[in-house]
Design an enzyme around this catalytic site. Sequence first.
Site, mmCIF file in Angstrom:
data_model
loop_
_atom_site.group_PDB
_atom_site.id
_atom_site.type_symbol
_atom_site.label_atom_id
_atom_site.label_comp_id
_atom_site.label_asym_id
_atom_site.label_seq_id
_atom_site.Cartn_x
_atom_site.Cartn_y
_atom_site.Cartn_z
ATOM 1 N N ALA A 12 14.283 32.963 20.421
ATOM 2 C CA ALA A 12 14.903 31.895 21.203
ATOM 3 C C ALA A 12 16.352 32.228 21.523
ATOM 4 O O ALA A 12 17.206 31.365 21.620
ATOM 5 C CB ALA A 12 14.825 30.588 20.428
ATOM 6 N N ARG A 18 18.157 31.421 34.470
ATOM 7 C CA ARG A 18 17.404 30.934 35.627
ATOM 8 C C ARG A 18 17.174 29.421 35.602
ATOM 9 O O ARG A 18 16.737 28.841 36.585
ATOM 10 C CB ARG A 18 16.065 31.687 35.731
ATOM 11 C CG ARG A 18 16.223 33.101 36.274
ATOM 12 C CD ARG A 18 14.952 33.911 36.115
ATOM 13 N NE ARG A 18 14.705 34.302 34.730
ATOM 14 C CZ ARG A 18 13.611 34.943 34.314
ATOM 15 N NH1 ARG A 18 12.659 35.248 35.182
ATOM 16 N NH2 ARG A 18 13.467 35.274 33.047
ATOM 17 N N GLN A 78 20.868 36.986 17.036
ATOM 18 C CA GLN A 78 20.878 38.251 17.768
ATOM 19 C C GLN A 78 22.203 38.262 18.526
ATOM 20 O O GLN A 78 22.385 37.492 19.468
ATOM 21 C CB GLN A 78 19.688 38.307 18.743
ATOM 22 C CG GLN A 78 19.598 39.637 19.473
ATOM 23 C CD GLN A 78 18.640 39.575 20.671
ATOM 24 O OE1 GLN A 78 18.340 38.510 21.195
ATOM 25 N NE2 GLN A 78 18.197 40.742 21.115
ATOM 26 N N ALA A 366 14.036 -17.923 28.440
ATOM 27 C CA ALA A 366 14.493 -16.988 29.474
ATOM 28 C C ALA A 366 16.007 -16.824 29.434
ATOM 29 O O ALA A 366 16.739 -17.795 29.230
ATOM 30 C CB ALA A 366 14.070 -17.507 30.842
ATOM 31 N N ARG A 426 27.564 -27.214 24.942
ATOM 32 C CA ARG A 426 27.806 -27.225 26.379
ATOM 33 C C ARG A 426 28.486 -28.545 26.692
ATOM 34 O O ARG A 426 28.355 -29.505 25.931
ATOM 35 C CB ARG A 426 26.504 -27.056 27.167
ATOM 36 C CG ARG A 426 25.502 -28.146 26.959
ATOM 37 C CD ARG A 426 24.117 -27.765 27.492
ATOM 38 N NE ARG A 426 23.218 -28.900 27.369
ATOM 39 C CZ ARG A 426 21.908 -28.801 27.167
ATOM 40 N NH1 ARG A 426 21.342 -27.623 27.051
ATOM 41 N NH2 ARG A 426 21.170 -29.875 27.085
#
Length: 451
Positions: A12, A18, A78, A366, A426
């Site tokens: 890997a 590319r 590597q 809701a 409220r």
Amino acid sequence: MTSRTILTIVLAAGEGTRMRATLPKVLHAVAGRSLLAHVLGAAPQGAGTSLAVVVGPNHQAVADEALRVRSDAAIFTQSERLGTAHAVLAAKAAIAQGFDDLLIAFGDTPLISPETFERLRAPLRAGAALAVLGFRAADPTGYGRLVVDNNRLAAIREQADASDDERKITLCNAGVMAFDGRLALQVLERIGNANRKGEYYLTDAVTIVRELGRDAVVIETGEDEVRGINTKAQLAEAEQVMQSRLRQAALDAGVTMIAPETVFLAPDTAFGKDVTVEPYVVFGPGVSVGDGAVIHAFSHIVQATIGKNTSVGPYARLRPGTSLGDGARIGNFVETKAAILEAGVKVNHLTYVGDAHVGANANIGAGTITCNYDGFNKHKTQIGEGAFIGSNSSLVAPVKIGKGAYIGSGSVITKDVAEDALALERSQQATNEGWAKRYRDMKAAAKGKSG
Ligand code: UD1
Ligand code: CA
């Protein structure tokens, strides 16, 4: 199935130029999982198996991903990219430990299956020194060609080095090889770089094995399984192949899908019995769906546990950490995150439930929002069993709504609410009798004068 020890080396270290991306190639995803993770998941595991992953310099992210998927992996770097044989030798210390079998796979072939790896090992038991995975390519351009004589593999010729006749060969090298582990190191160390690209080709192992008087064989598989990914177009093709496999498996397992070609699955998506998935549903990783659930169209679900006989969507978004109890109902334009919704909970419309625990049979109206974030930290909302949250309520976390409590519509709740209480936040409604008619009349009169 075998007591032979095996070392798998996954290469890997490529840059993946590319792909034209900042992300290393093998970290790109197919079905929500990195290419590397697919390969590591298919590689032999368990007793007698060892795993090495060769990564490029500055590819800590690749090493991290390898260890995330397989904590038993040994990572090798590597430092210079001098070819596939050179990459394998980066893991020389592992090879030198001595294994019965040495398996080499590429990190950019994500569709490979565990069965194929096992099939490739079989000839070693029968005495071959090398088995190469081959496939018939619709277009062999770019692949190494398998030169076969008398049913035995004589050589692999890379595109750049192949003669015109050899280029006509359609039997190609998939890139996966299995070596007799006792022979591997001396073969690998004899590979040179006298070729058009000046690279150490792993594929030269074939001629060396033959020179040593040992056998090399080809095991064939279908092209779909060994597609190597070098470009974004190939990545998209692999996604298609993977998705059609996953869809087929879901259908075979009894999932009803009206338009399976529009449903996206992850390799770990788990379905119970009698599940229906409507069109255009996306399952990310980590989703399980209980018996009898219906996932309605256009829902997006990631890392969520969905109970039995639930209904989700249309247009629901279940984010990581969502858990829905049996019989729960999630409706349209509802988003959940890190939320446990117990059995029978209803959240039917236009709601956000995040960092929350919702007791059984609670009903969330809701437009309810759990305000879980204060700009710095996340806070938790707890809603008791059977509570009723009126529409358009804001629950400012941390906050606790007691069992069976009622929240009046439009409330901004900042303080805990006791069991069975009503909380209402409220202003008083003011109604002015006849005002609307007087207003209209006045406006109409003014308009009449000016016109
Ligand atoms: C390789 C094979 C070719 C085969 C094809 C299948 C060789 C020489 N050629 O060609 O026969 O048909 O795969 O897809 O093996 N890598 C490193 N370090 C390196 C070079 C490569 O780690 O120095 C890794 C890459 O990250 C990749 C794999 O090895 O995962 C294959 O390399 P790539 O350059 O894609 O090889 P191909 O040209 O496709
Ligand atoms: Ca490749």
